[in-house]
Design an enzyme around this catalytic site. Structure first.
Site, PDB file in Angstrom:
ATOM      1  N   THR A  55       4.731  -1.573  91.990  1.00  0.00           N
ATOM      2  CA  THR A  55       3.867  -1.016  93.030  1.00  0.00           C
ATOM      3  C   THR A  55       4.156  -1.678  94.385  1.00  0.00           C
ATOM      4  O   THR A  55       4.255  -1.012  95.407  1.00  0.00           O
ATOM      5  CB  THR A  55       2.387  -1.183  92.653  1.00  0.00           C
ATOM      6  OG1 THR A  55       2.171  -0.543  91.394  1.00  0.00           O
ATOM      7  CG2 THR A  55       1.475  -0.568  93.691  1.00  0.00           C
ATOM      8  N   LYS A  82      -4.536 -23.449  97.940  1.00  0.00           N
ATOM      9  CA  LYS A  82      -5.243 -24.598  98.512  1.00  0.00           C
ATOM     10  C   LYS A  82      -6.720 -24.261  98.730  1.00  0.00           C
ATOM     11  O   LYS A  82      -7.422 -24.961  99.440  1.00  0.00           O
ATOM     12  CB  LYS A  82      -4.635 -25.006  99.846  1.00  0.00           C
ATOM     13  CG  LYS A  82      -3.174 -25.392  99.780  1.00  0.00           C
ATOM     14  CD  LYS A  82      -2.682 -25.755 101.175  1.00  0.00           C
ATOM     15  CE  LYS A  82      -1.162 -25.807 101.219  1.00  0.00           C
ATOM     16  NZ  LYS A  82      -0.677 -25.735 102.609  1.00  0.00           N
ATOM     17  N   ARG A 104      -3.824  -5.502  96.576  1.00  0.00           N
ATOM     18  CA  ARG A 104      -4.134  -5.456  95.146  1.00  0.00           C
ATOM     19  C   ARG A 104      -4.878  -6.733  94.781  1.00  0.00           C
ATOM     20  O   ARG A 104      -4.521  -7.815  95.235  1.00  0.00           O
ATOM     21  CB  ARG A 104      -2.855  -5.349  94.320  1.00  0.00           C
ATOM     22  CG  ARG A 104      -3.097  -5.618  92.835  1.00  0.00           C
ATOM     23  CD  ARG A 104      -1.907  -5.325  91.990  1.00  0.00           C
ATOM     24  NE  ARG A 104      -1.687  -3.886  91.868  1.00  0.00           N
ATOM     25  CZ  ARG A 104      -0.906  -3.332  90.943  1.00  0.00           C
ATOM     26  NH1 ARG A 104      -0.255  -4.075  90.088  1.00  0.00           N
ATOM     27  NH2 ARG A 104      -0.766  -2.029  90.873  1.00  0.00           N
ATOM     28  N   HIS A 132      -6.829   3.083  91.483  1.00  0.00           N
ATOM     29  CA  HIS A 132      -5.426   2.939  91.889  1.00  0.00           C
ATOM     30  C   HIS A 132      -5.003   4.294  92.455  1.00  0.00           C
ATOM     31  O   HIS A 132      -4.254   5.034  91.829  1.00  0.00           O
ATOM     32  CB  HIS A 132      -4.596   2.554  90.658  1.00  0.00           C
ATOM     33  CG  HIS A 132      -3.231   2.039  90.951  1.00  0.00           C
ATOM     34  ND1 HIS A 132      -2.636   2.099  92.198  1.00  0.00           N
ATOM     35  CD2 HIS A 132      -2.312   1.446  90.131  1.00  0.00           C
ATOM     36  CE1 HIS A 132      -1.419   1.572  92.123  1.00  0.00           C
ATOM     37  NE2 HIS A 132      -1.212   1.169  90.886  1.00  0.00           N
TER      38      HIS A 132
END
Ligand code: NCD
Length: 328
Positions: A55, A82, A104, A132
């Site tokens: 994708t 982090k 995504r 989607h």
């Protein structure tokens, strides 16, 4: 909110227009130099908080073929490790000056949040088990190219519907376009509630495999299964897999689809994925054209005119998409 977050954002007329654009971009993609200057000067950034190969590459290829600048935010190497929040990440990226974010995330709803935080156009490239939309568009487009229509097609969507954003987006888009969808799955792999889903449901693949135009296999999403949903994968394959034996009972013109990545030997036999009924390769190829259409629709001047801009950046009158080519 500007963007494509859900198939609910698409009415039939818009979908038809995106298909028309996609047809043109299939033609562009077949050229020796598969590139048009339509989005030159625009920047598209892909931000994938969850693994993906096809994708992400498909969107980036689409953006490049439209001559957009492409940035890719690789989560594995980013400050997210982090402890930076999604919001800080998006605001940082946006401060660099971008036009579109392709996002995504493993949680449903993140693309909607990103769209609220950002002035850029946002495209949902898959959020959790929610939606989607470009996958559903490319699947519908692939069916339309094969059958010349979607209205009246009988589609079986087989397998892990529960964890599948692909299934959800496909159900709503295909039925809106007139297809009749049957979900085929064990009860444990259906969503807790199917209220509002315009579908038939069965757990008997053998009863439908010879009756439908399309068998759409879903990947068994083992990474989203916190518990055991099927007794064993072997038993699953026996009842719900498109095995070589079952595939012999497909109607002559029926097609087989899978969004990838495939678990060969589980939901689909390798021989079937490569066999005459399979549209798996067309799905991937059409994915690029459909994503070009979506990016052009969102970032270009709309679907009312064709995506052509002359080499010096000035508009050219409407003609066929990409009447001209540009070098790389
Ligand atoms: C799908 C996804 O990620 O939702 N794959 C994809 O977009 N290439 C389907 C899946 O992962 O099973």
């Amino acid at each position: 909110v500007r963007g494509l977050l859900s198939v609910g954002d698409l009415d039939v007329a818009t979908t038809e227009e995106l298909f028309r654009l996609s047809d043109a971009f299939v033609e562009v993609s077949a050229r020796p130099i598969p590139k048009v200057p339509a989005l030159r000067g625009r920047t598209v950034v892909s931000v994938f908080f969850e693994d993906s190969t096809r994708t992400r590459m498909s969107f980036e290829t689409a953006a490049r073929r439209l001559s957009a600048d492409v940035m890719n935010f690789a989560v594995g190497t980013s400050s997210l490790n982090k402890g930076e929040s999604v919001r800080d990440t998006i605001e940082t990226i946006e401060a660099m000056g971008i036009d579109a974010i392709v996002v995504r995330h493993r949680n449903a709803g993140v693309p909607h949040q990103v769209a609220e935080w950002s002035d850029a156009v946002v495209v949902n490239a898959g959020d959790g088990a929610h939606e989607h939309p470009t996958q559903a568009l490319l699947d519908a487009f692939t069916l339309r190219r094969r059958f010349g229509r979607i209205d009246g097609l009988r589609v079986a969507i087989v397998g892990d519907v529960r964890h599948s954003r692909v299934a959800r987006s496909n159900v709503f888009l295909l039925t809106e376009l007139g297809a009749r969808v049957t979900l085929v799955a064990p009860r444990t792999l259906l969503p807790a509630s199917l209220e509002g889903w315009p579908v038939d449901v069965t757990s008997d693949l053998d009863a439908v495999v010879g009756e439908v135009d399309v068998v759409y296999l879903l990947r068994m999403q083992r990474e989203r299964m916190g518990q055991h949903f099927v007794p064993s994968l072997r038993e699953y394959t026996q009842r719900f897999g498109l095995t070589v034996e079952r595939a012999t009972r497909l109607a002559p013109d029926a097609v087989v689809m899978h969004p990838g990545p495939m678990n060969r030997g589980i939901e689909i036999a390798g021989e079937v994925a490569e066999g005459d009924h399979s549209l798996v390769v067309e799905q991937v190829r059409h994915g690029v054209a459909v994503r070009m259409a979506v990016l052009w629709w969102l970032l270009g001047s709309g679907t009312d005119r064709v995506p052509t801009v002359s080499d010096d950046g000035s508009d050219v009158p409407p003609g066929d998409v990409g009447d001209e080519e540009v070098g790389r």
